[in-house]
Each structure stands twice: as C-alpha cells, then as structure tokens.
Design an enzyme around this catalytic site. Structure first.
Site, mmCIF file in Angstrom:
data_model
loop_
_atom_site.group_PDB
_atom_site.id
_atom_site.type_symbol
_atom_site.label_atom_id
_atom_site.label_comp_id
_atom_site.label_asym_id
_atom_site.label_seq_id
_atom_site.Cartn_x
_atom_site.Cartn_y
_atom_site.Cartn_z
ATOM 1 N N VAL A 1 0.801 -1.309 -0.050
ATOM 2 C CA VAL A 1 -0.079 -0.149 0.059
ATOM 3 C C VAL A 1 0.987 0.822 0.145
ATOM 4 O O VAL A 1 1.863 0.928 0.672
ATOM 5 C CB VAL A 1 -0.514 0.231 1.362
ATOM 6 N N SER A 2 0.517 2.328 -0.005
ATOM 7 C CA SER A 2 0.920 3.837 -0.542
ATOM 8 C C SER A 2 1.340 4.029 1.038
ATOM 9 O O SER A 2 2.199 5.271 1.016
ATOM 10 C CB SER A 2 0.216 4.364 -1.056
ATOM 11 N N THR A 3 0.819 4.081 1.721
ATOM 12 C CA THR A 3 1.072 5.300 3.231
ATOM 13 C C THR A 3 0.007 4.096 4.033
ATOM 14 O O THR A 3 -0.382 3.232 3.940
ATOM 15 C CB THR A 3 0.099 6.270 3.081
ATOM 16 N N GLN B 1 -3.410 2.514 5.206
ATOM 17 C CA GLN B 1 -4.411 1.667 4.147
ATOM 18 C C GLN B 1 -3.851 1.105 4.401
ATOM 19 O O GLN B 1 -3.822 -0.910 3.993
ATOM 20 C CB GLN B 1 -3.396 1.614 2.819
#
Length: 208
Positions: A68-70, A73
């Site tokens: 996931v990006s961050t 999440q």
C-alpha cells in the site's frame, strides 16, 4: 562490505536470534566480532548460507507480495493478504512467506520489494503472487516480469481491480507532475541566471 546486526541477519535468513547465537556457539555459522565484542554478520555469509539452501530446488519459496502507499491503508494491506491467502488455498498453493510493503509503486527503494528481488536473484524464490500488477510496480511491469522469469521465478497476478485503488494512481501521477514541475522551475531559474550573467558580461564589454 555490507554488515548486519544479529537481529537483522536473523530476519533475513528466517531464523531467530537465539538460533544464531546457538549456531555461533556450535560453530555452524560463526559471527564476526567488532572491537567492542559485538556480533555481526556479512553479506558474503548471507549469500553463502542462502546458496546452501537452494542446493535443493524444492526448497525454493512461494511468496505473497502486498503493498500500500501509506500507513493509513493498513486495512487495505490486510485485505490484500487475506485475499491472496484465500486464492492460494483455493489453488492448493503452499505459501512460505508474506512480504508487506508500505510505499509508492513509483518507489524502487521499498525494503521488502528489494529483498524479494534479491532473493529471486539468489534462486530462493519459485513463485510470487500479487493481487494486481500495480501492487508490484506502477510502471515497467513487463521488464520486471521478464527479469523474474530469467531467474526462474513465476509471477502470478490475480488482477483484482478492487485491490488496486484508483486514487493511488492519481497520487502517483500528481507526484510525477510535481517532479517535472520542479525541474521546469529549476530550468527557468537557470535560464534567468544565464541571461543575467550575459547582461553583466555585455555591460562590462561596453564599458571597455
């Protein structure tokens, strides 16, 4: 030469720190000692140890890779893991390890992703399973797919669109635009500086 603390080395080869200590005492895998008498291990030891494991090709691992990006999440990360575990179970695939990364699909310095690629190059991996190709890499997927195949690794992309949120792609595109905007701004400042220098030089010549 890269060196690793016992806890780092233990995580890399999939054993506990206590196991490393026992192997050191038994002479099975001797640790090096720093001037302050602290244990450490080298990258050569890692390669040598892993090389012994792959002598038997059946020992190669099947790995689930999720991203996931961050950090916000984390629920999405859990959903990816569960979905891929269910997929593997339905296909009768035994999963040996799960890699969970947090970082943009544009970032080539993701810790687990780089570890995965290194393990593939060492011949430790048989299969990689991802929910969507964007979870593996945002751009250039075909190149990395060929890279994995050249190392004898099969990558299974389940292509679950739900697990590849569009807002992540939008954010990645915004980041790309930001980078190029900064470059353009830098070029404009550089051009302005050149023009100013030329005007100064021309003024000096006129005075002469």
């Amino acid at each position: 030469m890269n060196t690793y603390k016992p806890n780092e080395f233990a995580e890399m080869i999939g054993v506990s720190v206590k196991t490393l200590q026992r192997w050191d005492n038994d002479g099975k895998l001797k640790a090096f000692r720093s001037p302050s008498d602290r244990r450490y291990y080298t990258h050569n030891q890692y390669v040598e140890y892993m090389g012994k494991l792959v002598a038997d090709k059946d020992s190669r691992k099947t790995i689930i890779y999720t991203r996931v990006s961050t950090n916000n999440q984390k629920d999405d990360l859990k959903n990816q893991v569960k979905f891929l575990q269910d997929y593997a179970n339905a296909k009768g695939i035994i999963v040996d390890e799960i890699f969970e990364d947090v970082g943009s699909g544009l970032n080539y310095n993701r810790k687990k992703w780089n570890k995965l690629l290194e393990d593939c190059m060492l011949g430790l991996v048989k299969t990689v399973i991802v929910a969507h190709r964007d979870r593996f890499i945002r751009f250039g997927y075909e190149w990395f797919e060929r890279f994995l195949k050249s190392n004898g690794v099969e990558i299974i992309v389940v292509n679950n669109e739900v697990l590849s949120p569009q807002e992540e792609m939008v954010q990645d595109l915004i980041n790309i635009i930001h980078v190029f905007s900064c470059k353009i701004y830098g070029l404009r400042k550089y051009k302005k500086k050149i023009e100013e220098d030329e005007e100064i030089a021309k003024g000096l010549q006129d005075r002469d």
